[in-house]
Design a protein around this motif. Structure first.
Motif, PDB file in Angstrom:
ATOM      1  N   SER A 172     -13.215  -1.766  -8.047  1.00  0.00           N
ATOM      2  CA  SER A 172     -13.307  -2.952  -7.187  1.00  0.00           C
ATOM      3  C   SER A 172     -13.432  -2.590  -5.707  1.00  0.00           C
ATOM      4  CB  SER A 172     -12.085  -3.846  -7.392  1.00  0.00           C
ATOM      5  OG  SER A 172     -10.928  -3.275  -6.781  1.00  0.00           O
ATOM      6  N   GLY A 173     -13.208  -1.311  -5.387  1.00  0.00           N
ATOM      7  CA  GLY A 173     -13.297  -0.872  -3.996  1.00  0.00           C
ATOM      8  C   GLY A 173     -12.003  -1.006  -3.223  1.00  0.00           C
ATOM      9  N   ILE A 174     -10.886  -1.066  -3.936  1.00  0.00           N
ATOM     10  CA  ILE A 174      -9.605  -1.318  -3.277  1.00  0.00           C
ATOM     11  C   ILE A 174      -9.226  -0.213  -2.290  1.00  0.00           C
ATOM     12  CG2 ILE A 174      -8.151  -0.224  -5.045  1.00  0.00           C
ATOM     13  CD1 ILE A 174      -6.245  -2.660  -4.714  1.00  0.00           C
ATOM     14  N   ILE A 175      -9.718   1.033  -2.495  1.00  0.00           N
ATOM     15  CA  ILE A 175      -9.439   2.099  -1.525  1.00  0.00           C
ATOM     16  C   ILE A 175     -10.742   2.585  -0.877  1.00  0.00           C
ATOM     17  CG2 ILE A 175      -7.298   2.839  -2.628  1.00  0.00           C
ATOM     18  CD1 ILE A 175      -8.871   5.268  -3.763  1.00  0.00           C
ATOM     19  N   GLY A 176     -11.754   1.752  -0.903  1.00  0.00           N
ATOM     20  CA  GLY A 176     -13.014   2.091  -0.262  1.00  0.00           C
ATOM     21  C   GLY A 176     -13.859   3.029  -1.099  1.00  0.00           C
ATOM     22  N   ASP A 177     -14.655   3.844  -0.443  1.00  0.00           N
ATOM     23  CA  ASP A 177     -15.538   4.792  -1.109  1.00  0.00           C
ATOM     24  C   ASP A 177     -14.724   6.032  -1.476  1.00  0.00           C
ATOM     25  OD1 ASP A 177     -17.712   6.134  -2.079  1.00  0.00           O
ATOM     26  OD2 ASP A 177     -18.620   6.548  -0.126  1.00  0.00           O
ATOM     27  N   ILE A 178     -14.614   6.320  -2.760  1.00  0.00           N
ATOM     28  CA  ILE A 178     -13.805   7.450  -3.226  1.00  0.00           C
ATOM     29  C   ILE A 178     -14.624   8.728  -3.091  1.00  0.00           C
ATOM     30  CG2 ILE A 178     -12.494   8.417  -5.144  1.00  0.00           C
ATOM     31  CD1 ILE A 178     -12.420   5.503  -6.272  1.00  0.00           C
ATOM     32  N   LEU A 179     -14.129   9.652  -2.280  1.00  0.00           N
ATOM     33  CA  LEU A 179     -14.852  10.885  -2.000  1.00  0.00           C
ATOM     34  C   LEU A 179     -14.273  12.093  -2.733  1.00  0.00           C
ATOM     35  CD1 LEU A 179     -15.341  10.493   1.867  1.00  0.00           C
ATOM     36  CD2 LEU A 179     -16.859   9.732   0.018  1.00  0.00           C
ATOM     37  N   VAL A 180     -12.960  12.068  -2.976  1.00  0.00           N
ATOM     38  CA  VAL A 180     -12.278  13.224  -3.561  1.00  0.00           C
ATOM     39  C   VAL A 180     -11.250  12.744  -4.569  1.00  0.00           C
ATOM     40  CG1 VAL A 180     -10.783  15.223  -3.104  1.00  0.00           C
ATOM     41  CG2 VAL A 180     -12.558  14.597  -1.453  1.00  0.00           C
ATOM     42  N   THR A 181     -11.138  13.476  -5.663  1.00  0.00           N
ATOM     43  CA  THR A 181     -10.033  13.262  -6.596  1.00  0.00           C
ATOM     44  C   THR A 181      -9.381  14.606  -6.894  1.00  0.00           C
ATOM     45  OG1 THR A 181      -9.380  12.369  -8.760  1.00  0.00           O
ATOM     46  CG2 THR A 181     -11.502  13.477  -8.653  1.00  0.00           C
ATOM     47  N   LYS A 321     -10.466   4.068   2.489  1.00  0.00           N
ATOM     48  CA  LYS A 321      -9.536   3.031   2.928  1.00  0.00           C
ATOM     49  C   LYS A 321      -8.163   3.134   2.254  1.00  0.00           C
ATOM     50  CE  LYS A 321     -13.153  -0.376   3.972  1.00  0.00           C
ATOM     51  NZ  LYS A 321     -13.666  -1.741   3.688  1.00  0.00           N
ATOM     52  N   GLY A 322      -7.895   4.253   1.602  1.00  0.00           N
ATOM     53  CA  GLY A 322      -6.588   4.391   0.958  1.00  0.00           C
ATOM     54  C   GLY A 322      -6.609   5.454  -0.115  1.00  0.00           C
ATOM     55  N   MET A 323      -5.559   5.468  -0.941  1.00  0.00           N
ATOM     56  CA  MET A 323      -5.458   6.442  -2.022  1.00  0.00           C
ATOM     57  C   MET A 323      -4.658   5.851  -3.177  1.00  0.00           C
ATOM     58  SD  MET A 323      -2.660   9.165  -0.523  1.00  0.00           S
ATOM     59  CE  MET A 323      -0.994   8.639  -0.067  1.00  0.00           C
ATOM     60  N   GLU A 338      -4.441   1.791   4.121  1.00  0.00           N
ATOM     61  CA  GLU A 338      -4.407   2.584   5.342  1.00  0.00           C
ATOM     62  C   GLU A 338      -2.984   2.699   5.865  1.00  0.00           C
ATOM     63  OE1 GLU A 338      -8.484   1.989   7.593  1.00  0.00           O
ATOM     64  OE2 GLU A 338      -7.725   0.047   6.915  1.00  0.00           O
ATOM     65  N   LYS A 339      -2.683   3.831   6.483  1.00  0.00           N
ATOM     66  CA  LYS A 339      -1.362   4.147   7.022  1.00  0.00           C
ATOM     67  C   LYS A 339      -0.279   4.137   5.943  1.00  0.00           C
ATOM     68  CE  LYS A 339      -2.480   2.553  11.673  1.00  0.00           C
ATOM     69  NZ  LYS A 339      -2.110   1.685  12.823  1.00  0.00           N
ATOM     70  N   ASN A 340      -0.685   4.518   4.728  1.00  0.00           N
ATOM     71  CA  ASN A 340       0.232   4.659   3.593  1.00  0.00           C
ATOM     72  C   ASN A 340       0.947   3.362   3.209  1.00  0.00           C
ATOM     73  OD1 ASN A 340      -0.503   7.326   3.594  1.00  0.00           O
ATOM     74  ND2 ASN A 340       1.577   8.116   3.447  1.00  0.00           N
ATOM     75  N   LYS A 341       0.351   2.238   3.464  1.00  0.00           N
ATOM     76  CA  LYS A 341       0.937   0.966   3.071  1.00  0.00           C
ATOM     77  C   LYS A 341       0.765   0.774   1.569  1.00  0.00           C
ATOM     78  CE  LYS A 341       0.617  -4.044   3.687  1.00  0.00           C
ATOM     79  NZ  LYS A 341      -0.128  -5.156   4.334  1.00  0.00           N
ATOM     80  N   LEU A 342       1.884   0.565   0.849  1.00  0.00           N
ATOM     81  CA  LEU A 342       1.825   0.342  -0.592  1.00  0.00           C
ATOM     82  C   LEU A 342       1.239  -1.044  -0.851  1.00  0.00           C
ATOM     83  CD1 LEU A 342       2.499   1.317  -3.469  1.00  0.00           C
ATOM     84  CD2 LEU A 342       4.760   0.253  -3.204  1.00  0.00           C
ATOM     85  N   ILE A 343       0.085  -1.073  -1.480  1.00  0.00           N
ATOM     86  CA  ILE A 343      -0.587  -2.336  -1.780  1.00  0.00           C
ATOM     87  C   ILE A 343      -0.142  -2.891  -3.126  1.00  0.00           C
ATOM     88  CG2 ILE A 343      -2.832  -3.407  -2.219  1.00  0.00           C
ATOM     89  CD1 ILE A 343      -4.085  -1.315  -0.410  1.00  0.00           C
ATOM     90  N   GLU A 344      -0.052  -2.003  -4.118  1.00  0.00           N
ATOM     91  CA  GLU A 344       0.244  -2.463  -5.481  1.00  0.00           C
ATOM     92  C   GLU A 344       0.753  -1.295  -6.312  1.00  0.00           C
ATOM     93  OE1 GLU A 344      -2.115  -4.651  -9.230  1.00  0.00           O
ATOM     94  OE2 GLU A 344      -3.072  -4.431  -7.262  1.00  0.00           O
TER      95      GLU A 344
END
Length: 427
Positions: A172-181, A321-323, A338-344
């Motif tokens: 869904s794009g919740i952490i933006g474009d995933i570049l690394v796993t 936009k996150g991890m 962003e800034k390590n804010k726990l979203i879910e």
């Protein structure tokens, strides 16, 4: 793999269904199934599948006659059925009544057995890693397609609700474009010591157990449990436990091809025993996709008496936009912005074996999509093989994803396949 949202939700709901809901109205609706390799994981399969009411257990097959008899007794106690006990899997494949086989053999038998089963018109559930080497995985894909059979691989997280949910969130794009796993296998394994060559136990047909593998003297570490740590038979802990996590990592990264570049370092830093595969391994894979590069990183420490980022075996995805960080064993996944804010926080269970079985049988009956078919798993298992090859050759490898070949490295290319002895199951 990019999965449309609606289709993903339908698949998730199917995975949540209890297999006991698939009750057969009569014997004609039951799947005639044979078990091949009822060892540790094979026994888990048996005990889970015996809760179903839509399966006829036709055979139990193992080169170890005592193990086969024990498994048949378990089935009889749990279901009242009395399967035939055989040691040679050819007896299973020649029985036209058998519709499907579940293979939980040692790795070196996965591809030969699955291909023979497919050529006999049987649907196949084969344990991970799907193959012993990369060439075998391609042959399995070809056999399943040629014979028009289902071939599911035992990476159960593909059918586990919480894991499917976190992949949907990533899509869904919740952490933006995933570049690394990144994925890790960090646990304390057992020292197997140095064991002499010896005679196999009387209940084991060792020549049959070896199958197409070149003959080597028997060691007590090979059977019944520790064959996977030897080059002839397994892919080390990368192909054992690591393949589960690397499959989830690749799934979330959204790549459906082989990597273009591989580097790896692996050594035995801790154990002084007969194991041949590294106890410590670091691999990195780079993918070139539509002009962009993505990375997948694997870490393995089989001597670590601690967990990493809260998970003994875990995955992390890093987006613009996150991890997301979590692990299959606990079934928990934390999504940070962003800034390590726990979203879910997604909370579930460990790998759902029953749901994976249900998906396999549903695919046989209705042509539903397999959650972990051989084409999907080949791409994940290949990472284990490619990473192991990079570590063994101490090379930075360039790989052609379409041709499945290395560029300019003869030593690495030799390890894309294996030598077989003159045997009826050689590929």
């Amino acid at each position: 793999m990019n999965t449309p949202r609606r289709q993903f939700v339908r698949t998730s709901l199917a995975a949540l269904a209890s297999p006991t809901l698939l009750k057969a109205e009569n014997k004609a609706d039951r799947i005639n199934l044979a078990f091949i390799g009822p060892g540790g994981m094979g026994t888990n399969h048996i005990k889970t599948m015996c809760k179903r009411t839509d399966v006829t257990f036709s055979h139990v097959c193992d080169a170890d006659s005592k193990r086969a008899e024990t498994a048949a007794k378990t089935i009889q106690e749990l279901t009242g059925q009395t399967p035939k006990v055989v040691t040679d899997m050819r007896r299973v494949f020649e029985d036209k009544a058998v519709q499907a086989v579940l293979m939980a053999t040692p790795d070196h038998w996965h591809a030969p057995g699955a291909i023979m089963a497919a050529n006999a018109g049987k649907h196949v559930y084969v344990e991970k890693p799907c193959s012993h080497n990369l060439r075998e995985g391609r042959l399995m894909i070809e056999a399943a397609a040629k014979n028009k059979v289902c071939m599911q691989v035992g990476t159960q997280s593909r059918s586990t609700a919480a894991c499917m949910q976190v992949i949907e969130k990533l899509r869904s794009g919740i952490i933006g474009d995933i570049l690394v796993t990144k994925t890790w296998n960090s646990q304390l394994r057992k020292n197997h010591g140095h064991q002499p060559d010896s005679e196999p136990p009387p209940e084991l047909d060792y020549d049959l157990w070896l199958g197409p593998v070149p003959k080597v003297p028997f060691k007590s570490t090979y059977h019944p449990a520790h064959w996977r740590w030897f080059h002839h038979f397994g892919a080390g802990d990368f192909g054992n436990d690591g393949v589960h996590d690397i499959d989830i990592a690749r799934w979330g990264l959204g790549v459906d091809q082989h990597p273009n570049r591989i580097i790896g370092q692996g050594s035995k830093l801790f154990f002084d025993d007969d194991q041949e595969w590294p106890d410590t391994l670091y691999c990195a894979f780079e993918y070139d996709i539509a002009g962009k590069t993505k990375q997948l990183i694997y870490e393995q420490r089989d001597w670590s008496p601690y967990v990493q980022e809260g998970h003994e075996n875990g995955c992390a995805w890093y987006g613009t936009k996150g991890m997301v960080i979590g692990g299959k064993a606990k079934g928990t996944w934390e999504i940070y912005g962003e800034k390590n804010k726990l979203i879910e926080k997604i909370t579930g269970t460990g790998p759902d074996l029953a749901a994976h079985h249900a998906n396999f049988f549903d695919a046989i009956r209705t042509s539903a999509k397999l959650n972990a078919d051989i084409t999907i798993n080949h791409l994940s298992t290949a990472l284990c093989h490619l990473g192991n090859i990079a570590a063994r050759t101490r090379s930075a490898l360039v790989f052609d994803p379409a041709k499945e070949q290395f560029a300019g490295n003869v030593d690495a290319s030799k390890l894309l396949k294996r030598d077989y002895r003159d045997h009826w199951a050689a590929l």
